[in-house]
Design a protein around this motif. Structure first.
Motif, PDB file in Angstrom:
ATOM      1  N   ILE A  29      24.713 -21.842   4.032  1.00 50.19           N
ATOM      2  CA  ILE A  29      23.359 -22.233   4.452  1.00 50.19           C
ATOM      3  C   ILE A  29      22.417 -22.207   3.255  1.00 50.19           C
ATOM      4  CG2 ILE A  29      21.362 -21.530   5.825  1.00 50.19           C
ATOM      5  CD1 ILE A  29      23.466 -20.514   7.936  1.00 50.19           C
ATOM      6  N   HIS A  30      22.496 -21.184   2.437  1.00 48.49           N
ATOM      7  CA  HIS A  30      21.662 -21.108   1.229  1.00 48.49           C
ATOM      8  C   HIS A  30      21.946 -22.283   0.299  1.00 48.49           C
ATOM      9  CE1 HIS A  30      19.534 -17.301   1.671  1.00 48.49           C
ATOM     10  NE2 HIS A  30      20.638 -16.784   2.168  1.00 48.49           N
ATOM     11  N   ARG A  31      23.218 -22.603   0.123  1.00 49.76           N
ATOM     12  CA  ARG A  31      23.602 -23.729  -0.735  1.00 49.76           C
ATOM     13  C   ARG A  31      23.008 -25.033  -0.196  1.00 49.76           C
ATOM     14  NH1 ARG A  31      28.464 -22.480  -1.270  1.00 49.76           N
ATOM     15  NH2 ARG A  31      29.225 -23.450   0.637  1.00 49.76           N
ATOM     16  N   ARG A  32      23.103 -25.230   1.120  1.00 53.58           N
ATOM     17  CA  ARG A  32      22.551 -26.443   1.741  1.00 53.58           C
ATOM     18  C   ARG A  32      21.045 -26.524   1.523  1.00 53.58           C
ATOM     19  NH1 ARG A  32      22.038 -31.496   3.071  1.00 53.58           N
ATOM     20  NH2 ARG A  32      21.878 -31.979   5.276  1.00 53.58           N
ATOM     21  N   LEU A  33      20.343 -25.413   1.712  1.00 52.76           N
ATOM     22  CA  LEU A  33      18.896 -25.398   1.492  1.00 52.76           C
ATOM     23  C   LEU A  33      18.543 -25.657   0.031  1.00 52.76           C
ATOM     24  CD1 LEU A  33      17.842 -22.423   3.792  1.00 52.76           C
ATOM     25  CD2 LEU A  33      17.437 -24.866   4.179  1.00 52.76           C
ATOM     26  N   ARG A  34      19.294 -25.059  -0.902  1.00 55.52           N
ATOM     27  CA  ARG A  34      19.054 -25.311  -2.331  1.00 55.52           C
ATOM     28  C   ARG A  34      19.261 -26.787  -2.657  1.00 55.52           C
ATOM     29  NH1 ARG A  34      21.952 -20.438  -3.046  1.00 55.52           N
ATOM     30  NH2 ARG A  34      23.823 -21.646  -3.531  1.00 55.52           N
ATOM     31  N   ASP A  35      20.332 -27.378  -2.117  1.00 60.51           N
ATOM     32  CA  ASP A  35      20.613 -28.795  -2.371  1.00 60.51           C
ATOM     33  C   ASP A  35      19.495 -29.687  -1.821  1.00 60.51           C
ATOM     34  OD1 ASP A  35      22.979 -28.026  -3.564  1.00 60.51           O
ATOM     35  OD2 ASP A  35      24.251 -28.672  -1.887  1.00 60.51           O
ATOM     36  N   LEU A  36      18.996 -29.350  -0.633  1.00 55.27           N
ATOM     37  CA  LEU A  36      17.897 -30.123  -0.057  1.00 55.27           C
ATOM     38  C   LEU A  36      16.637 -29.992  -0.906  1.00 55.27           C
ATOM     39  CD1 LEU A  36      18.388 -29.312   3.711  1.00 55.27           C
ATOM     40  CD2 LEU A  36      18.451 -31.606   2.694  1.00 55.27           C
ATOM     41  N   GLU A  37      16.313 -28.775  -1.341  1.00 48.85           N
ATOM     42  CA  GLU A  37      15.135 -28.567  -2.190  1.00 48.85           C
ATOM     43  C   GLU A  37      15.261 -29.341  -3.490  1.00 48.85           C
ATOM     44  OE1 GLU A  37      12.196 -27.030  -1.673  1.00 48.85           O
ATOM     45  OE2 GLU A  37      12.841 -26.742   0.388  1.00 48.85           O
ATOM     46  N   HIS A  38      16.433 -29.304  -4.095  1.00 46.40           N
ATOM     47  CA  HIS A  38      16.671 -30.005  -5.356  1.00 46.40           C
ATOM     48  C   HIS A  38      16.529 -31.511  -5.160  1.00 46.40           C
ATOM     49  CE1 HIS A  38      18.326 -30.723  -9.316  1.00 46.40           C
ATOM     50  NE2 HIS A  38      19.165 -31.587  -8.777  1.00 46.40           N
ATOM     51  N   SER A  39      17.161 -32.056  -4.154  1.00 43.58           N
ATOM     52  CA  SER A  39      17.110 -33.484  -3.871  1.00 43.58           C
ATOM     53  C   SER A  39      15.679 -33.947  -3.629  1.00 43.58           C
ATOM     54  CB  SER A  39      17.977 -33.799  -2.645  1.00 43.58           C
ATOM     55  OG  SER A  39      17.825 -35.128  -2.230  1.00 43.58           O
ATOM     56  N   HIS A  40      14.956 -33.181  -2.846  1.00 44.00           N
ATOM     57  CA  HIS A  40      13.571 -33.547  -2.515  1.00 44.00           C
ATOM     58  C   HIS A  40      12.651 -33.398  -3.731  1.00 44.00           C
ATOM     59  CE1 HIS A  40      10.261 -34.419   0.145  1.00 44.00           C
ATOM     60  NE2 HIS A  40       9.640 -33.334  -0.262  1.00 44.00           N
ATOM     61  N   ALA A  41      12.884 -32.383  -4.556  1.00 46.91           N
ATOM     62  CA  ALA A  41      12.040 -32.162  -5.738  1.00 46.91           C
ATOM     63  C   ALA A  41      12.239 -33.259  -6.778  1.00 46.91           C
ATOM     64  CB  ALA A  41      12.338 -30.793  -6.351  1.00 46.91           C
ATOM     65  N   ILE A  42      13.465 -33.727  -6.940  1.00 45.95           N
ATOM     66  CA  ILE A  42      13.744 -34.766  -7.935  1.00 45.95           C
ATOM     67  C   ILE A  42      13.101 -36.086  -7.543  1.00 45.95           C
ATOM     68  CG2 ILE A  42      15.580 -36.227  -8.874  1.00 45.95           C
ATOM     69  CD1 ILE A  42      17.308 -33.765  -9.039  1.00 45.95           C
ATOM     70  N   ASN A  43      13.200 -36.446  -6.270  1.00 50.64           N
ATOM     71  CA  ASN A  43      12.637 -37.712  -5.816  1.00 50.64           C
ATOM     72  C   ASN A  43      12.205 -37.577  -4.355  1.00 50.64           C
ATOM     73  OD1 ASN A  43      12.035 -40.315  -5.081  1.00 50.64           O
ATOM     74  ND2 ASN A  43      13.766 -41.227  -6.158  1.00 50.64           N
ATOM     75  N   PRO A  44      10.976 -37.145  -4.117  1.00 54.68           N
ATOM     76  CA  PRO A  44      10.515 -36.936  -2.742  1.00 54.68           C
ATOM     77  C   PRO A  44      10.620 -38.182  -1.858  1.00 54.68           C
ATOM     78  CG  PRO A  44       8.971 -35.962  -4.280  1.00 54.68           C
ATOM     79  CD  PRO A  44       9.963 -36.746  -5.090  1.00 54.68           C
ATOM     80  N   ALA A  45      10.485 -39.354  -2.449  1.00 54.42           N
ATOM     81  CA  ALA A  45      10.543 -40.587  -1.658  1.00 54.42           C
ATOM     82  C   ALA A  45      11.970 -40.958  -1.271  1.00 54.42           C
ATOM     83  CB  ALA A  45       9.901 -41.738  -2.426  1.00 54.42           C
ATOM     84  N   GLN A  46      12.941 -40.601  -2.091  1.00 53.79           N
ATOM     85  CA  GLN A  46      14.330 -40.995  -1.850  1.00 53.79           C
ATOM     86  C   GLN A  46      15.259 -39.830  -1.532  1.00 53.79           C
ATOM     87  OE1 GLN A  46      15.483 -44.202  -1.745  1.00 53.79           O
ATOM     88  NE2 GLN A  46      13.344 -44.799  -1.925  1.00 53.79           N
ATOM     89  N   GLY A  47      14.933 -38.639  -2.007  1.00 54.40           N
ATOM     90  CA  GLY A  47      15.795 -37.483  -1.781  1.00 54.40           C
ATOM     91  C   GLY A  47      15.752 -37.032  -0.332  1.00 54.40           C
ATOM     92  N   GLU A  48      16.814 -36.378   0.094  1.00 51.23           N
ATOM     93  CA  GLU A  48      16.880 -35.883   1.468  1.00 51.23           C
ATOM     94  C   GLU A  48      15.962 -34.664   1.611  1.00 51.23           C
ATOM     95  OE1 GLU A  48      20.214 -34.849   4.841  1.00 51.23           O
ATOM     96  OE2 GLU A  48      20.703 -34.437   2.762  1.00 51.23           O
ATOM     97  N   SER A  49      15.141 -34.664   2.636  1.00 52.45           N
ATOM     98  CA  SER A  49      14.240 -33.542   2.900  1.00 52.45           C
ATOM     99  C   SER A  49      14.753 -32.743   4.090  1.00 52.45           C
ATOM    100  CB  SER A  49      12.828 -34.050   3.197  1.00 52.45           C
ATOM    101  OG  SER A  49      12.799 -34.672   4.469  1.00 52.45           O
ATOM    102  N   LEU A  50      14.122 -31.626   4.352  1.00 54.20           N
ATOM    103  CA  LEU A  50      14.458 -30.843   5.544  1.00 54.20           C
ATOM    104  C   LEU A  50      14.202 -31.646   6.815  1.00 54.20           C
ATOM    105  CD1 LEU A  50      13.223 -27.279   4.630  1.00 54.20           C
ATOM    106  CD2 LEU A  50      15.507 -27.889   5.408  1.00 54.20           C
ATOM    107  N   VAL A  51      13.162 -32.460   6.805  1.00 50.68           N
ATOM    108  CA  VAL A  51      12.886 -33.311   7.972  1.00 50.68           C
ATOM    109  C   VAL A  51      14.054 -34.257   8.215  1.00 50.68           C
ATOM    110  CG1 VAL A  51      11.352 -35.081   8.906  1.00 50.68           C
ATOM    111  CG2 VAL A  51      10.392 -33.128   7.695  1.00 50.68           C
TER     112      VAL A  51
END
Length: 72
Positions: free
Chosen positions: A33-55
């Motif tokens: 679960i921590h890994r999944r959350l870190r990956d989501l944060e990283h993806s969203h931080a790199i490109n908020p428009a294209q990266g996967e967010s928690l939403v």
């Protein structure tokens, strides 16, 4: 004012040695679960428009109910 309680799911995966996941531990689930959350944060931080967010990851709620507030 009306308020609502929404139940969401968050998908994640982990690797174990047993087909039926009988060897999966609390610690393994927590780390996955921590890994999944870190990956989501990283993806969203790199490109908020294209990266996967928690939403995106949690999608729509699977259950919702109105909270009845107790007023004296």
């Amino acid at each position: 004012m009306q308020k609502y309680d929404h139940a969401f799911t968050l998908g994640f995966s982990l690797i174990s040695a047993c087909e039926d996941a009988s060897d999966v531990t609390h610690e393994m689930l927590r780390e996955a679960i921590h890994r999944r959350l870190r990956d989501l944060e990283h993806s969203h931080a790199i490109n908020p428009a294209q990266g996967e967010s928690l939403v995106d990851a949690c999608d729509a709620p699977f259950d919702t109910f109105e909270i009845k507030e107790n007023t004296p």
